[in-house]
Design a protein around this motif. Sequence first.
Motif, PDB file in Angstrom:
ATOM      1  N   SER A 129       0.801  -1.230   0.000  1.00 49.55           N
ATOM      2  CA  SER A 129       0.000   0.000   0.000  1.00 49.55           C
ATOM      3  C   SER A 129       0.828   1.272   0.000  1.00 49.55           C
ATOM      4  CB  SER A 129      -0.930  -0.006   1.227  1.00 49.55           C
ATOM      5  OG  SER A 129      -1.788  -1.122   1.211  1.00 49.55           O
ATOM      6  N   VAL A 130       2.097   1.175  -0.358  1.00 49.44           N
ATOM      7  CA  VAL A 130       2.976   2.342  -0.215  1.00 49.44           C
ATOM      8  C   VAL A 130       2.622   3.469  -1.184  1.00 49.44           C
ATOM      9  CG1 VAL A 130       4.907   1.086   0.767  1.00 49.44           C
ATOM     10  CG2 VAL A 130       4.691   1.238  -1.716  1.00 49.44           C
ATOM     11  N   GLU A 131       1.853   3.178  -2.235  1.00 48.38           N
ATOM     12  CA  GLU A 131       1.424   4.234  -3.150  1.00 48.38           C
ATOM     13  C   GLU A 131      -0.075   4.505  -3.037  1.00 48.38           C
ATOM     14  OE1 GLU A 131       2.749   3.241  -7.053  1.00 48.38           O
ATOM     15  OE2 GLU A 131       4.880   3.370  -6.542  1.00 48.38           O
ATOM     16  N   ASP A 132      -0.664   4.011  -1.969  1.00 46.60           N
ATOM     17  CA  ASP A 132      -2.103   4.171  -1.738  1.00 46.60           C
ATOM     18  C   ASP A 132      -2.290   4.713  -0.321  1.00 46.60           C
ATOM     19  OD1 ASP A 132      -4.831   3.989  -1.379  1.00 46.60           O
ATOM     20  OD2 ASP A 132      -4.923   1.804  -1.573  1.00 46.60           O
ATOM     21  N   ALA A 133      -2.338   6.030  -0.192  1.00 46.05           N
ATOM     22  CA  ALA A 133      -2.395   6.650   1.131  1.00 46.05           C
ATOM     23  C   ALA A 133      -3.621   6.209   1.912  1.00 46.05           C
ATOM     24  CB  ALA A 133      -2.370   8.170   0.990  1.00 46.05           C
ATOM     25  N   ALA A 134      -4.769   6.125   1.244  1.00 47.65           N
ATOM     26  CA  ALA A 134      -5.993   5.726   1.930  1.00 47.65           C
ATOM     27  C   ALA A 134      -5.916   4.270   2.384  1.00 47.65           C
ATOM     28  CB  ALA A 134      -7.198   5.933   1.022  1.00 47.65           C
ATOM     29  N   GLY A 135      -5.410   3.419   1.497  1.00 43.93           N
ATOM     30  CA  GLY A 135      -5.273   2.009   1.854  1.00 43.93           C
ATOM     31  C   GLY A 135      -4.303   1.797   3.004  1.00 43.93           C
TER      32      GLY A 135
ATOM     33  N   GLY B 293       2.769   9.266   9.043  1.00 43.77           N
ATOM     34  CA  GLY B 293       2.713  10.178  10.174  1.00 43.77           C
ATOM     35  C   GLY B 293       3.701   9.780  11.252  1.00 43.77           C
ATOM     36  N   ASP B 294       3.417  10.193  12.467  1.00 46.67           N
ATOM     37  CA  ASP B 294       4.370   9.982  13.559  1.00 46.67           C
ATOM     38  C   ASP B 294       4.282   8.598  14.191  1.00 46.67           C
ATOM     39  OD1 ASP B 294       5.354  12.574  13.279  1.00 46.67           O
ATOM     40  OD2 ASP B 294       3.893  13.402  14.698  1.00 46.67           O
ATOM     41  N   ALA B 295       3.163   7.920  14.019  1.00 45.33           N
ATOM     42  CA  ALA B 295       2.991   6.648  14.727  1.00 45.33           C
ATOM     43  C   ALA B 295       2.188   5.666  13.886  1.00 45.33           C
ATOM     44  CB  ALA B 295       2.293   6.870  16.065  1.00 45.33           C
ATOM     45  N   ALA B 296       2.555   4.399  14.007  1.00 38.50           N
ATOM     46  CA  ALA B 296       1.823   3.292  13.377  1.00 38.50           C
ATOM     47  C   ALA B 296       2.266   2.026  14.081  1.00 38.50           C
ATOM     48  CB  ALA B 296       2.122   3.205  11.885  1.00 38.50           C
ATOM     49  N   ALA B 297       1.446   0.995  14.018  1.00 34.27           N
ATOM     50  CA  ALA B 297       1.832  -0.290  14.596  1.00 34.27           C
ATOM     51  C   ALA B 297       3.142  -0.762  13.962  1.00 34.27           C
ATOM     52  CB  ALA B 297       0.726  -1.318  14.378  1.00 34.27           C
ATOM     53  N   TYR B 298       3.932  -1.481  14.749  1.00 36.32           N
ATOM     54  CA  TYR B 298       5.279  -1.858  14.323  1.00 36.32           C
ATOM     55  C   TYR B 298       5.308  -2.588  12.979  1.00 36.32           C
ATOM     56  CZ  TYR B 298      10.120  -3.524  14.998  1.00 36.32           C
ATOM     57  OH  TYR B 298      11.455  -3.800  14.866  1.00 36.32           O
ATOM     58  N   PRO B 299       4.482  -3.627  12.740  1.00 37.04           N
ATOM     59  CA  PRO B 299       4.556  -4.297  11.433  1.00 37.04           C
ATOM     60  C   PRO B 299       4.148  -3.391  10.282  1.00 37.04           C
ATOM     61  CG  PRO B 299       2.701  -5.120  12.700  1.00 37.04           C
ATOM     62  CD  PRO B 299       3.520  -4.303  13.632  1.00 37.04           C
ATOM     63  N   ILE B 300       3.256  -2.446  10.538  1.00 41.52           N
ATOM     64  CA  ILE B 300       2.867  -1.499   9.495  1.00 41.52           C
ATOM     65  C   ILE B 300       4.037  -0.594   9.161  1.00 41.52           C
ATOM     66  CG2 ILE B 300       1.312   0.393   8.904  1.00 41.52           C
ATOM     67  CD1 ILE B 300      -0.039  -2.360   9.123  1.00 41.52           C
ATOM     68  N   ALA B 301       4.710  -0.095  10.175  1.00 39.31           N
ATOM     69  CA  ALA B 301       5.844   0.808   9.954  1.00 39.31           C
ATOM     70  C   ALA B 301       6.951   0.116   9.163  1.00 39.31           C
ATOM     71  CB  ALA B 301       6.372   1.299  11.300  1.00 39.31           C
ATOM     72  N   VAL B 302       7.334  -1.076   9.587  1.00 39.06           N
ATOM     73  CA  VAL B 302       8.440  -1.773   8.909  1.00 39.06           C
ATOM     74  C   VAL B 302       8.003  -2.217   7.516  1.00 39.06           C
ATOM     75  CG1 VAL B 302      10.121  -3.631   9.041  1.00 39.06           C
ATOM     76  CG2 VAL B 302       9.313  -2.542  11.142  1.00 39.06           C
ATOM     77  N   GLY B 303       6.774  -2.695   7.381  1.00 39.72           N
ATOM     78  CA  GLY B 303       6.304  -3.144   6.074  1.00 39.72           C
ATOM     79  C   GLY B 303       6.238  -2.024   5.068  1.00 39.72           C
ATOM     80  N   ALA B 304       5.685  -0.890   5.480  1.00 37.23           N
ATOM     81  CA  ALA B 304       5.545   0.228   4.551  1.00 37.23           C
ATOM     82  C   ALA B 304       6.904   0.812   4.174  1.00 37.23           C
ATOM     83  CB  ALA B 304       4.661   1.302   5.168  1.00 37.23           C
ATOM     84  N   VAL B 305       7.772   0.967   5.136  1.00 38.70           N
ATOM     85  CA  VAL B 305       9.097   1.526   4.837  1.00 38.70           C
ATOM     86  C   VAL B 305       9.888   0.569   3.953  1.00 38.70           C
ATOM     87  CG1 VAL B 305      11.304   2.202   5.858  1.00 38.70           C
ATOM     88  CG2 VAL B 305       9.176   2.998   6.882  1.00 38.70           C
ATOM     89  N   SER B 306       9.797  -0.723   4.211  1.00 37.72           N
ATOM     90  CA  SER B 306      10.479  -1.698   3.353  1.00 37.72           C
ATOM     91  C   SER B 306       9.942  -1.631   1.933  1.00 37.72           C
ATOM     92  CB  SER B 306      10.294  -3.117   3.910  1.00 37.72           C
ATOM     93  OG  SER B 306      10.881  -3.254   5.179  1.00 37.72           O
ATOM     94  N   GLY B 307       8.612  -1.556   1.796  1.00 38.78           N
ATOM     95  CA  GLY B 307       8.027  -1.451   0.467  1.00 38.78           C
ATOM     96  C   GLY B 307       8.434  -0.172  -0.227  1.00 38.78           C
ATOM     97  N   GLY B 308       8.456   0.925   0.514  1.00 41.10           N
ATOM     98  CA  GLY B 308       8.849   2.201  -0.070  1.00 41.10           C
ATOM     99  C   GLY B 308      10.262   2.194  -0.612  1.00 41.10           C
TER     100      GLY B 308
END
Length: 223
Positions: free
Chosen positions: A73-79, A123-138
């Motif tokens: 979902s790294v290119e889908d802000a709403a998702g 943003g400033d906060a997200a659950a840990y798997p979301i943060a690592v998953g999104a940054v890895s995808g990005g």
Amino acid sequence: MADTASPEALVRLMTWLSPAFPVGAFSYSGGLEQAVADGDVCNADALRDWLASLLAHGPLWNDAVLFAEAHRSVEDAAGLADVATLAEALSGSAERHRETMLQGEAFLAAATSWPHPVLDMLGDAAAYPIAVGAVSGGHGIAAETALAAYLHAVVSNLVSVAIRCGVIGQRDGVATLAGLEARILALAAAASRSTLDDLGSAAIRADIASLKHETLATRLFRS
């Protein structure tokens, strides 16, 4: 594994998931400390079985599914916002919520050293798997590779918890990780192909341990 990581991706994963990365993972046991106190985890065999259950049908499976969805979902802000909200809502206890949210917040703060638009989306906060998953995808790191590294890091931390609780020594800790390697790789492969329809947990004793830990009289860990 189905995909290979470039040297740059490998180094970034090693850095992001290193015990030195400032997410405070050493402070959390995910309820394992309570399981030790209850006698459910008392030796290396019990620890291996406990961790295998978390991977197969417990919170680690759900985290892997959420990680994969965030990665996509790294290119889908709403998702991405939707899956971040879902991940937070699925926290099964106050301590589990604090654990995943504070680690995710710390990860995102440290990850600003590798600037990317996905950080603004989260943003400033997200659950840990979301943060690592999104940054890895990005950063273009393949989902299966990133998931394997993430799950190995989480399991390694839990093995460290067991060592610090006096359940096993370092040699048994290494043997436990070796024994779980195939499970971690299989879970990473399965989760990388998963959808949110695959969410589901049946690790009831682990959930209860996480809840009971909130009132454990003497403890080393925050969860």
